[in-house]
Design a protein around this motif. Structure first.
Motif, PDB file in Angstrom:
ATOM      1  N   SER A  24      -6.469 -12.705  -4.355  1.00  0.00           N
ATOM      2  CA  SER A  24      -5.460 -12.636  -4.792  1.00  0.00           C
ATOM      3  C   SER A  24      -4.396 -11.900  -3.609  1.00  0.00           C
ATOM      4  O   SER A  24      -4.326 -10.631  -3.575  1.00  0.00           O
ATOM      5  N   ILE A  25      -2.787 -12.514  -3.253  1.00  0.00           N
ATOM      6  CA  ILE A  25      -2.104 -11.485  -2.652  1.00  0.00           C
ATOM      7  C   ILE A  25      -1.049 -11.021  -3.302  1.00  0.00           C
ATOM      8  O   ILE A  25      -0.350 -12.189  -3.805  1.00  0.00           O
ATOM      9  N   ILE A  26      -0.792  -9.867  -3.416  1.00  0.00           N
ATOM     10  CA  ILE A  26       0.664  -9.666  -4.582  1.00  0.00           C
ATOM     11  C   ILE A  26       1.383  -9.096  -3.201  1.00  0.00           C
ATOM     12  O   ILE A  26       1.293  -8.178  -2.707  1.00  0.00           O
ATOM     13  N   ASN A  27       2.494 -10.060  -3.252  1.00  0.00           N
ATOM     14  CA  ASN A  27       3.910  -9.067  -1.899  1.00  0.00           C
ATOM     15  C   ASN A  27       4.869  -8.201  -2.176  1.00  0.00           C
ATOM     16  O   ASN A  27       6.143  -9.571  -3.204  1.00  0.00           O
ATOM     17  N   ASP A  28       4.890  -7.541  -2.002  1.00  0.00           N
ATOM     18  CA  ASP A  28       6.347  -6.379  -2.381  1.00  0.00           C
ATOM     19  C   ASP A  28       6.521  -5.664  -1.548  1.00  0.00           C
ATOM     20  O   ASP A  28       7.033  -4.394  -0.515  1.00  0.00           O
ATOM     21  N   SER A  29       6.093  -6.683   0.067  1.00  0.00           N
ATOM     22  CA  SER A  29       6.653  -6.531   1.201  1.00  0.00           C
ATOM     23  C   SER A  29       7.823  -6.151   1.693  1.00  0.00           C
ATOM     24  O   SER A  29       8.140  -5.546   3.313  1.00  0.00           O
ATOM     25  N   TYR A  30       8.816  -5.794   0.894  1.00  0.00           N
ATOM     26  CA  TYR A  30      10.107  -5.261   0.890  1.00  0.00           C
ATOM     27  C   TYR A  30      10.528  -3.869   0.749  1.00  0.00           C
ATOM     28  O   TYR A  30      11.742  -3.545   0.937  1.00  0.00           O
ATOM     29  N   SER A  31       9.666  -3.254   0.210  1.00  0.00           N
ATOM     30  CA  SER A  31      10.949  -1.840  -0.457  1.00  0.00           C
ATOM     31  C   SER A  31       9.101  -1.250  -0.351  1.00  0.00           C
ATOM     32  O   SER A  31       8.447  -1.769  -0.710  1.00  0.00           O
ATOM     33  N   ALA A  32       9.645   0.713  -0.405  1.00  0.00           N
ATOM     34  CA  ALA A  32       8.486   1.223  -0.641  1.00  0.00           C
ATOM     35  C   ALA A  32       9.442   2.535  -1.557  1.00  0.00           C
ATOM     36  O   ALA A  32       9.528   3.370  -0.775  1.00  0.00           O
ATOM     37  N   ASP A  33       9.535   2.747  -2.848  1.00  0.00           N
ATOM     38  CA  ASP A  33       9.751   3.730  -3.243  1.00  0.00           C
ATOM     39  C   ASP A  33       8.604   4.409  -4.201  1.00  0.00           C
ATOM     40  O   ASP A  33       8.205   3.189  -5.015  1.00  0.00           O
ATOM     41  N   LEU A  34       8.424   5.324  -5.389  1.00  0.00           N
ATOM     42  CA  LEU A  34       7.501   5.931  -6.111  1.00  0.00           C
ATOM     43  C   LEU A  34       7.833   5.086  -7.388  1.00  0.00           C
ATOM     44  O   LEU A  34       6.748   4.190  -7.799  1.00  0.00           O
ATOM     45  N   ALA A  49      -7.839  -8.205 -13.158  1.00  0.00           N
ATOM     46  CA  ALA A  49      -8.542  -8.637 -14.026  1.00  0.00           C
ATOM     47  C   ALA A  49     -10.266  -9.122 -14.228  1.00  0.00           C
ATOM     48  O   ALA A  49     -10.787  -9.302 -13.437  1.00  0.00           O
ATOM     49  N   GLY A  50     -10.132  -7.509 -13.483  1.00  0.00           N
ATOM     50  CA  GLY A  50     -11.868  -7.300 -13.246  1.00  0.00           C
ATOM     51  C   GLY A  50     -12.331  -7.164 -11.808  1.00  0.00           C
ATOM     52  O   GLY A  50     -12.845  -6.497 -11.797  1.00  0.00           O
ATOM     53  N   SER A  51     -11.289  -7.517 -10.653  1.00  0.00           N
ATOM     54  CA  SER A  51     -11.646  -7.862  -9.333  1.00  0.00           C
ATOM     55  C   SER A  51     -11.286  -6.602  -8.876  1.00  0.00           C
ATOM     56  O   SER A  51     -11.435  -6.093  -9.190  1.00  0.00           O
ATOM     57  N   LYS A  52     -12.288  -6.414  -7.548  1.00  0.00           N
ATOM     58  CA  LYS A  52     -10.772  -5.472  -6.705  1.00  0.00           C
ATOM     59  C   LYS A  52     -10.101  -5.425  -7.091  1.00  0.00           C
ATOM     60  O   LYS A  52      -9.446  -6.151  -6.688  1.00  0.00           O
ATOM     61  N   ARG A  53      -9.492  -3.808  -6.632  1.00  0.00           N
ATOM     62  CA  ARG A  53      -8.326  -3.306  -6.293  1.00  0.00           C
ATOM     63  C   ARG A  53      -7.865  -2.867  -4.929  1.00  0.00           C
ATOM     64  O   ARG A  53      -8.415  -1.585  -4.545  1.00  0.00           O
ATOM     65  N   GLU A 126     -11.087 -10.202  -3.622  1.00  0.00           N
ATOM     66  CA  GLU A 126     -10.325  -8.726  -4.993  1.00  0.00           C
ATOM     67  C   GLU A 126      -9.006  -9.079  -4.372  1.00  0.00           C
ATOM     68  O   GLU A 126      -8.506 -10.138  -4.246  1.00  0.00           O
ATOM     69  N   THR A 127      -7.908  -8.389  -5.438  1.00  0.00           N
ATOM     70  CA  THR A 127      -6.685  -8.252  -5.652  1.00  0.00           C
ATOM     71  C   THR A 127      -6.202  -7.379  -4.574  1.00  0.00           C
ATOM     72  O   THR A 127      -6.011  -6.585  -4.371  1.00  0.00           O
ATOM     73  N   ILE A 128      -5.666  -8.002  -3.969  1.00  0.00           N
ATOM     74  CA  ILE A 128      -4.530  -7.309  -2.531  1.00  0.00           C
ATOM     75  C   ILE A 128      -2.912  -6.748  -3.373  1.00  0.00           C
ATOM     76  O   ILE A 128      -2.134  -8.364  -2.717  1.00  0.00           O
ATOM     77  N   LEU A 129      -2.364  -5.634  -3.136  1.00  0.00           N
ATOM     78  CA  LEU A 129      -0.757  -5.625  -3.136  1.00  0.00           C
ATOM     79  C   LEU A 129      -0.788  -5.088  -2.100  1.00  0.00           C
ATOM     80  O   LEU A 129      -1.223  -4.288  -1.237  1.00  0.00           O
TER      81      LEU A 129
END
Length: 196
Positions: A24-34, A49-53, A126-129
């Motif tokens: 699963s891909i979480i696309n948050d490729s638009y900003s980088a701040d804390l 849900a239990g998969s590798k992160r 895996e789930t990839i941010l």
């Protein structure tokens, strides 16, 4: 109401997509701040849900914090959210991110370097941010990780298949019987229809 189904999705923050190799891909490729990193990591927690992160991060630019303090805070956030693999892209993150035990690390100077060495077999279940500053063009990474949806259409002319069979029969004695083998569900083209 009639036009509502015609609306197309617009890419937004924290867009969840199906990825290659049951990822699963979480696309948050638009900003980088804390603060947005904290939100994205919480979303990763909910979705994994239990998969590798895995987290793919770029350098964080223009935060106003000293490099050491910035990357110490990033390392602390990654640790709290139990990230299994971190891929850092950029000279600053490669130099300053403090490594934790039990976490795998890979570093690249540029997005291009990562893509040149990209192997789909490195990512599985895996789930990839994917989170990065806009200038790093992480949408290219998302595209590489995304499960592809093809628009190809296969058309089968059943009359042509019957015609071809009759053409072969012309070369045989009338007493010769023919048996056609339909393999692998006719390669996805309809085993019942092809066999008929």
């Amino acid at each position: 109401q009639q036009k509502m189904p015609q609306l197309q999705a617009v890419s937004m923050r924290l867009e969840l997509k199906k990825g290659i190799n049951q990822c699963s891909i979480i696309n948050d490729s638009y900003s980088a701040d804390l603060s947005s990193l904290g939100i994205a990591l919480s979303f990763l927690d909910q979705q994994s849900a239990g998969s590798k992160r895995t987290v793919i991060l770029s350098d964080f630019l223009q935060t106003g914090l000293p490099e050491k303090k910035l990357y110490d805070e990033i390392a602390a956030l990654l640790y709290v959210h139990r990230i299994n693999k971190i891929i850092g892209i950029g000279k600053n993150i490669s130099t300053h991110l403090r490594k934790q035990e039990k976490t795998a690390y890979q570093f690249y100077n540029t997005t291009e370097d990562f893509l040149n060495q990209f192997r789909s077999s490195q990512f599985k279940e895996e789930t990839i941010l994917v989170k990065g500053a806009r200038v790093f063009e992480f949408e290219r990474i998302v595209h590489a990780l995304e499960q592809k949806v093809h628009q190809t259409v296969l058309e089968i002319n059943l009359n042509a298949i019957a015609h071809n069979l009759k053409e072969y029969q012309k070369f045989l004695k009338t007493s010769t019987k023919i048996m056609a083998m339909v393999k692998a569900f006719a390669y996805g083209s309809g085993s019942f229809e092809i066999a008929n």
